[in-house]
Design a protein around this motif. Structure first.
Motif, PDB file in Angstrom:
ATOM      1  N   ILE A 160       0.844  -1.180  -0.159  1.00 65.04           N
ATOM      2  CA  ILE A 160       0.184   0.242   0.136  1.00 65.04           C
ATOM      3  C   ILE A 160       1.100   1.312  -0.308  1.00 65.04           C
ATOM      4  N   THR A 161       0.636   2.218  -0.605  1.00 64.07           N
ATOM      5  CA  THR A 161       0.511   3.858  -0.824  1.00 64.07           C
ATOM      6  C   THR A 161       0.532   4.031  -0.165  1.00 64.07           C
ATOM      7  N   THR A 182      -6.437   0.306 -11.172  1.00 61.31           N
ATOM      8  CA  THR A 182      -6.523  -1.055 -10.823  1.00 61.31           C
ATOM      9  C   THR A 182      -7.076  -2.043 -10.111  1.00 61.31           C
ATOM     10  N   PHE A 183      -6.146  -2.171  -9.543  1.00 60.38           N
ATOM     11  CA  PHE A 183      -6.025  -3.845  -8.372  1.00 60.38           C
ATOM     12  C   PHE A 183      -7.499  -3.202  -6.410  1.00 60.38           C
ATOM     13  N   ALA A 184      -8.175  -1.788  -6.997  1.00 59.68           N
ATOM     14  CA  ALA A 184      -8.507  -1.238  -5.989  1.00 59.68           C
ATOM     15  C   ALA A 184      -9.860  -1.498  -6.372  1.00 59.68           C
ATOM     16  N   SER A 185     -10.069  -0.288  -8.093  1.00 59.17           N
ATOM     17  CA  SER A 185     -11.289  -0.141  -8.637  1.00 59.17           C
ATOM     18  C   SER A 185     -11.657   1.356  -7.408  1.00 59.17           C
ATOM     19  N   PRO A 186     -12.333   1.886  -8.320  1.00 53.16           N
ATOM     20  CA  PRO A 186     -13.108   3.043  -7.611  1.00 53.16           C
ATOM     21  C   PRO A 186     -14.313   2.423  -6.556  1.00 53.16           C
ATOM     22  N   ILE A 187     -14.913   1.354  -6.144  1.00 52.89           N
ATOM     23  CA  ILE A 187     -15.537   0.738  -5.650  1.00 52.89           C
ATOM     24  C   ILE A 187     -15.197   1.013  -4.402  1.00 52.89           C
ATOM     25  N   ASN A 188     -14.020   0.560  -4.503  1.00 47.78           N
ATOM     26  CA  ASN A 188     -13.136   0.634  -3.156  1.00 47.78           C
ATOM     27  C   ASN A 188     -12.035   1.553  -2.583  1.00 47.78           C
ATOM     28  N   GLN A 189     -11.740   2.154  -3.704  1.00 51.47           N
ATOM     29  CA  GLN A 189     -10.894   3.251  -3.428  1.00 51.47           C
ATOM     30  C   GLN A 189     -10.857   4.732  -4.736  1.00 51.47           C
ATOM     31  N   ARG A 190     -10.436   6.053  -3.977  1.00 47.70           N
ATOM     32  CA  ARG A 190     -10.564   6.944  -4.693  1.00 47.70           C
ATOM     33  C   ARG A 190      -9.448   7.636  -4.752  1.00 47.70           C
ATOM     34  N   PRO A 191      -8.537   7.108  -5.301  1.00 47.03           N
ATOM     35  CA  PRO A 191      -7.090   8.486  -4.894  1.00 47.03           C
ATOM     36  C   PRO A 191      -7.408   9.999  -4.777  1.00 47.03           C
ATOM     37  N   GLY A 192      -8.152   9.936  -6.065  1.00 49.20           N
ATOM     38  CA  GLY A 192      -8.696  11.814  -5.698  1.00 49.20           C
ATOM     39  C   GLY A 192      -8.465  12.551  -4.697  1.00 49.20           C
ATOM     40  N   PRO A 287      -5.529  -8.061   9.419  1.00 51.54           N
ATOM     41  CA  PRO A 287      -4.967  -7.629  10.547  1.00 51.54           C
ATOM     42  C   PRO A 287      -3.636  -7.736  10.236  1.00 51.54           C
ATOM     43  N   SER A 288      -3.176  -9.528   9.652  1.00 54.69           N
ATOM     44  CA  SER A 288      -1.740  -9.200   9.793  1.00 54.69           C
ATOM     45  C   SER A 288      -0.551  -8.814   8.560  1.00 54.69           C
ATOM     46  N   HIS A 289      -2.170  -7.997   7.544  1.00 54.83           N
ATOM     47  CA  HIS A 289      -0.741  -7.177   6.402  1.00 54.83           C
ATOM     48  C   HIS A 289      -0.683  -6.040   7.369  1.00 54.83           C
ATOM     49  N   PRO A 290       1.322  -6.299   7.066  1.00 52.26           N
ATOM     50  CA  PRO A 290       1.716  -5.366   7.556  1.00 52.26           C
ATOM     51  C   PRO A 290       1.457  -3.197   7.624  1.00 52.26           C
ATOM     52  N   GLN A 291       0.674  -3.217   6.598  1.00 50.39           N
ATOM     53  CA  GLN A 291      -0.008  -1.800   5.945  1.00 50.39           C
ATOM     54  C   GLN A 291      -1.866  -2.136   6.001  1.00 50.39           C
ATOM     55  N   TYR A 292      -2.110  -3.109   7.315  1.00 51.99           N
ATOM     56  CA  TYR A 292      -4.082  -2.876   7.353  1.00 51.99           C
ATOM     57  C   TYR A 292      -4.238  -1.704   7.962  1.00 51.99           C
ATOM     58  N   GLU A 293      -3.649  -1.044   8.741  1.00 53.20           N
ATOM     59  CA  GLU A 293      -4.388   0.158   8.890  1.00 53.20           C
ATOM     60  C   GLU A 293      -4.231   1.413   8.752  1.00 53.20           C
ATOM     61  N   LEU A 294      -3.101   1.615   7.304  1.00 54.89           N
ATOM     62  CA  LEU A 294      -3.222   2.368   6.362  1.00 54.89           C
ATOM     63  C   LEU A 294      -4.106   2.071   5.143  1.00 54.89           C
ATOM     64  N   ALA A 295      -3.989   1.008   4.542  1.00 53.79           N
ATOM     65  CA  ALA A 295      -4.966   0.900   3.978  1.00 53.79           C
ATOM     66  C   ALA A 295      -7.145   0.390   4.549  1.00 53.79           C
ATOM     67  N   MET A 299      -9.525   3.172   1.712  1.00 55.92           N
ATOM     68  CA  MET A 299     -10.014   1.968   0.700  1.00 55.92           C
ATOM     69  C   MET A 299     -11.007   1.931   2.036  1.00 55.92           C
ATOM     70  N   LYS A 300     -12.748   1.802   0.912  1.00 58.26           N
ATOM     71  CA  LYS A 300     -13.316   1.317   1.363  1.00 58.26           C
ATOM     72  C   LYS A 300     -13.683  -0.252   1.804  1.00 58.26           C
ATOM     73  N   GLY A 301     -13.530  -0.556   0.564  1.00 59.73           N
ATOM     74  CA  GLY A 301     -13.151  -2.660   0.611  1.00 59.73           C
ATOM     75  C   GLY A 301     -11.756  -2.696   0.218  1.00 59.73           C
ATOM     76  N   PHE A 302     -11.509  -4.159   0.197  1.00 61.32           N
ATOM     77  CA  PHE A 302     -10.146  -4.440   0.399  1.00 61.32           C
ATOM     78  C   PHE A 302      -9.626  -5.894  -0.930  1.00 61.32           C
TER      79      PHE A 302
END
Length: 391
Positions: A160-161, A182-192, A287-295, A299-302
């Motif tokens: 995750i960035t 692409t990996f997230a889709s705008p349903i799960n994440q909107r970078p803007g 929760p085991s993902h090292p950047q879970y809290e940032l995600a 992100m609205k979905g994973f």
């Protein structure tokens, strides 16, 4: 329209000037000119005209672009013939000889080649950083840095960035930011929403969702899309009318598909994390993902993408174990691409083996035991049972 589900069905209807509920396929390369010469002259100078010449635009392309721009919260969008068509067109709309780009260690394979081989041949410098290290971005900024290019979650290992950090940093230095969503889709994440200027997609994946088309999209403000459109008509990366029609059809069910895909992936990843034959599960919804809290923060979905590292005493053992699993799986098809209704799986070290050195693969986190999984909309019990018998 307030809600995404409604926008997916109704945005862009003004581009369908017929009485057909489903827009027709404009299977034509060109259109009759208006009788009024001044009207034709005006049309020829428009950005993405609907009825001029196919390489410049067509009604269904423009309708699909309107839907996706709305999804990403951007003013406008531009359809291209592939995801790489969108990325290369967008990047080449920003940089020129002597410029500097900041990219990540982990990117989609062809993007890595664009940054490591093609752009340096044009006199463009590229620095690669660990996307999980915010300070790394700051340390490599130069006076000639024009672009920071992001991909989050990254392909294949779902790093995750921090979009807010990079968006703010870039604004302070007057640098354009671009993110592959692409990996997230705008349903799960909107970078803007986090200050990112340009968003690109391989619309072949989640946006289309049925593995039956190849397409890309660039989302940004109107000024940038005008620049990208001019670059597109030179590069010839416009989207075919049939693929844009398929894409528009796929977009209508995007929210429904992503709801099931997100749910399936989380349940499958949770089950996998308890299996002794799997050394590591990489899924940003665990929760085991090292950047879970940032995600969770951005992100609205994973997403439906999971990576697993299979057990093995050494690289050869891991490779054999991975190949055995691929051969035994029934529902998960070994095929390139992702984001469709069907579940797919690939062995990244094999798929990208000839495009990257061993060192580059290790930097990107690609081991011989790594398997990348794209979870589809099948019933979760069947998906778990398929992996259970294969493992």
């Amino acid at each position: 329209m307030k809600y995404i589900e409604t926008s997916l069905i109704h945005t862009g209807k003004e581009f369908n000037t017929t009485s057909s509920v489903t827009p027709p396929i404009y299977q034509t390369s060109t259109y009759y000119a208006p009788e009024n010469p001044e009207e034709y002259l005006e049309m020829a100078g428009e950005i993405s005209p609907s009825h001029f010449y196919h390489r410049h635009g067509n009604p269904v392309n423009n309708q699909a672009a309107a839907v996706i721009a709305s999804l990403e919260g951007k003013e406008a969008a531009l359809m291209t013939s592939s995801g790489m068509g969108a990325i290369s067109t967008a990047v080449l709309s920003i940089i020129e000889k002597g410029d500097h780009i900041i990219a990540q260690n982990a990117h989609y394979s062809s993007v890595s080649m664009l940054f490591r081989e093609f752009l340096p041949s044009l006199g463009v410098e590229v620095s690669f950083v660990d996307q999980a290290d915010n300070e790394a971005f700051q340390e490599v900024i130069r006076p000639n840095t024009r672009l920071i290019y992001l991909e989050t979650p990254s392909n294949p290992i779902l790093t995750i960035t921090d979009l807010s950090f990079v968006g703010k940093l870039a604004k302070e230095h007057g640098i354009v930011t671009m993110c592959d969503n692409t990996f997230a889709s705008p349903i799960n994440q909107r970078p803007g929403d986090f200050g990112i200027d340009v968003v690109v997609h391989s619309a072949t994946k989640y946006l289309g969702g049925h593995s039956d088309l190849t397409a890309g999209v660039i989302c940004a403000d109107k000024e940038f899309i005008a620049k990208a459109w001019k670059r597109m008509i030179i590069l010839g990366t416009s989207l075919s009318s049939f693929d844009s029609w398929l894409l528009l059809k796929g977009l209508r069910t995007l929210s429904l598909r992503m709801e099931r895909i997100n749910s399936n992936a989380l349940q499958l990843a949770s089950w996998m994390s308890e299996h002794k034959a799997i050394k590591q599960v990489l899924y940003c919804g665990l929760p085991s993902h090292p950047q879970y809290e940032l995600a969770r923060k951005q992100m609205k979905g994973f997403t439906g993408m999971i990576c697993i590292d299979v057990a093995g005493d050494d690289e050869d053992a891991q490779f054999k174990h991975a190949q055995t699993i691929l051969n035994k799986l029934v529902l998960f098809t070994n095929a390139a691409s992702l984001g469709g209704v069907e579940s797919l799986i690939v062995h990244p070290a094999s798929m990208w083996g000839k495009h990257h050195t061993k060192e580059q693969k290790l930097k990107a986190g690609i081991s011989n035991g790594l398997l990348r999984i794209s979870v589809g909309i099948e019933h979760i019990n069947d998906l778990i049972a398929d992996f259970d018998q294969a493992l």
